[in-house]
Design a protein around this motif. Structure first.
Motif, PDB file in Angstrom:
ATOM      1  N   HIS A  80       5.980  11.912  45.638  1.00 62.34           N
ATOM      2  CA  HIS A  80       5.339  12.405  46.860  1.00 62.34           C
ATOM      3  C   HIS A  80       5.598  13.898  47.033  1.00 62.34           C
ATOM      4  O   HIS A  80       6.632  14.412  46.610  1.00 62.34           O
ATOM      5  N   ARG A  84      11.953  18.812  44.838  1.00 60.45           N
ATOM      6  CA  ARG A  84      12.592  18.951  43.526  1.00 60.45           C
ATOM      7  C   ARG A  84      11.820  18.243  42.414  1.00 60.45           C
ATOM      8  O   ARG A  84      12.331  18.118  41.298  1.00 60.45           O
ATOM      9  N   LEU A  85      10.626  17.790  42.695  1.00 59.34           N
ATOM     10  CA  LEU A  85       9.903  16.976  41.726  1.00 59.34           C
ATOM     11  C   LEU A  85       9.804  17.653  40.367  1.00 59.34           C
ATOM     12  O   LEU A  85      10.147  17.055  39.336  1.00 59.34           O
ATOM     13  N   ASP A 134      13.331  17.997  38.736  1.00 61.20           N
ATOM     14  CA  ASP A 134      13.876  16.714  38.290  1.00 61.20           C
ATOM     15  C   ASP A 134      13.103  16.188  37.085  1.00 61.20           C
ATOM     16  O   ASP A 134      13.692  15.618  36.152  1.00 61.20           O
ATOM     17  N   THR A 141       8.098   5.548  39.014  1.00 64.38           N
ATOM     18  CA  THR A 141       7.578   6.512  39.976  1.00 64.38           C
ATOM     19  C   THR A 141       7.354   5.808  41.307  1.00 64.38           C
ATOM     20  O   THR A 141       6.953   4.642  41.343  1.00 64.38           O
ATOM     21  N   PRO A 159      17.377   6.526  42.109  1.00 62.32           N
ATOM     22  CA  PRO A 159      16.519   7.626  42.528  1.00 62.32           C
ATOM     23  C   PRO A 159      17.148   8.961  42.125  1.00 62.32           C
ATOM     24  O   PRO A 159      18.336   9.187  42.372  1.00 62.32           O
ATOM     25  N   THR A 160      16.378   9.831  41.516  1.00 63.90           N
ATOM     26  CA  THR A 160      16.940  11.132  41.134  1.00 63.90           C
ATOM     27  C   THR A 160      17.407  11.909  42.362  1.00 63.90           C
ATOM     28  O   THR A 160      18.307  12.738  42.258  1.00 63.90           O
ATOM     29  N   VAL A 161      16.809  11.619  43.528  1.00 64.54           N
ATOM     30  CA  VAL A 161      17.211  12.331  44.751  1.00 64.54           C
ATOM     31  C   VAL A 161      18.576  11.887  45.251  1.00 64.54           C
ATOM     32  O   VAL A 161      19.095  12.466  46.216  1.00 64.54           O
ATOM     33  N   ILE A 173      10.602  10.268  42.719  1.00 62.38           N
ATOM     34  CA  ILE A 173       9.748  10.273  43.909  1.00 62.38           C
ATOM     35  C   ILE A 173       8.653  11.311  43.680  1.00 62.38           C
ATOM     36  O   ILE A 173       8.938  12.509  43.586  1.00 62.38           O
ATOM     37  N   SER A 203       6.585  15.491  49.393  1.00 61.81           N
ATOM     38  CA  SER A 203       7.786  15.811  50.175  1.00 61.81           C
ATOM     39  C   SER A 203       9.006  16.028  49.290  1.00 61.81           C
ATOM     40  O   SER A 203      10.011  16.580  49.742  1.00 61.81           O
ATOM     41  N   ASN A 204       8.950  15.615  48.043  1.00 57.98           N
ATOM     42  CA  ASN A 204      10.059  15.809  47.107  1.00 57.98           C
ATOM     43  C   ASN A 204       9.959  17.216  46.524  1.00 57.98           C
ATOM     44  O   ASN A 204       9.266  17.451  45.535  1.00 57.98           O
TER      45      ASN A 204
END
Length: 321
Positions: free
Chosen positions: A86, A91-92, A95, A109, A44-46, A84, A88-89
């Motif tokens: 969604h 940083r989408l 990222d 995804t 996950p990038t997060v 991610i 709520s991310n």
């Protein structure tokens, strides 16, 4: 079953396997070890604290895999970031911009429709695999143009689906000829081969990669998986608001009764007003850990080299190519 879309990677895969993207578990060491062993490495990038760290991860992984290729003469399996999608991310967009600069060959995804990111990722040359947990979501992702579908089935660790894998795979294969990835319950090479027979192109293995020396998981988490079985996995919405497979012993250790959990998403330390109380309460993923039904197959904490070698031997013994 091998989708034409995977042919470009076929000679780089030692197994039709993805080391599943796992929050706070999948990092640089695990990715490098998986890819150089012919397993698609996903993260996950997060898991990166910032877009700057994400840039750094890409650079380090690329450098180390190039060194491996130079030394061994073998091209590693693809690296596969998990985005991610969604809302709520926060940083989408940032990222995604990092991914477009580094041009990964495959992107997964999660938690939402892949539609908003499909075109830029396709333009960058990436295959896009979309997580889905229901037939309806699979139909929508397929219609949007996803190159592959990751079927989150009963028994997968972390946030998961609830459908029986046999029924889910066959229902999706009836209308979809793209890449199908089975997520949930893959504990050894025999199960991996069974996923292929069922109609899948690839499968996730997550829980067993948690219990590797290279994973970022807490050492107590790894040992708990060794000591647990599928009976110790609890499906609950209490911690994330979504169906999530968690380790009951970790819930008990955090001082929470697994048989008396509050309502959907109620255990959310972010809702506390008092900072001290917020920090002292058990935190999902940090103190309360995930695991899948394949916990029964975790018998020791292994190096990735050894886990993949064992899985490959089991896969070939079962009739896998």
């Amino acid at each position: 079953m091998t989708s034409d879309r995977l042919q470009r990677f076929r000679d780089r895969l030692g197994l039709p396997l993805i080391a599943a993207p796992m929050f706070l578990v999948s990092g640089v060491e695990l990715m490098v070890a998986a890819c150089r062993n012919g397993v698609i490495g996903s993260f996950p990038t997060v898991n990166c604290r910032s877009t700057e760290q994400l840039e750094s991860w890409f650079s380090e992984i690329d450098m180390r895999l190039r060194q491996h290729e130079d030394q061994s003469g073998r091209k590693p399996a693809p690296l596969c970031p998990n985005l991610i999608v969604h809302r709520s991310n926060v940083r989408l967009e940032q990222d995604l911009a990092v991914l477009l600069r580094h041009k990964p060959e495959i992107v997964i995804t999660s938690v939402g429709s892949p539609a908003p990111v499909l075109k830029p990722l396709h333009d960058a040359g990436a295959l896009v695999l979309a997580d889905v947990a229901s037939i309806r979501h699979a139909e929508r992702a397929a219609a949007a143009g996803a190159d592959g579908l990751v079927l989150l089935t009963a028994g997968a660790g972390g946030q998961t689906g609830w459908l029986n894998p046999f029924a889910f795979v066959r229902a999706v294969r009836a209308f979809y000829d793209g890449i199908i990835v089975l997520a949930g319950g893959i504990s050894d090479g025999r199960a991996l081969h069974a996923a292929e027979v069922l109609g899948c192109d690839l499968a996730y293995m997550g829980t067993k990669f948690i219990a590797t020396r290279e994973s970022m998981a807490d050492e107590r988490h790894k040992r708990m998986l060794v000591d647990s079985t599928a009976d110790d996995i609890l499906l609950t919405t209490a911690f994330t608001g979504l169906q999530t497979s968690m380790l009951k012993p970790s819930i008990v250790a955090a001082g929470v009764d697994p048989d008396d959990l509050p309502a959907r998403g109620a255990i959310d330390i972010g809702k506390d007003i008092d900072v001290a109380a917020r920090e002292s309460r058990p935190k999902r993923w940090r103190d309360i850990w995930s695991g899948g039904h394949s916990a029964s197959g975790v018998t020791d904490v292994l190096a990735v080299d050894d886990l993949v070698a064992r899985t490959l031997a089991e896969y070939r013994e079962a009739g896998g190519r």
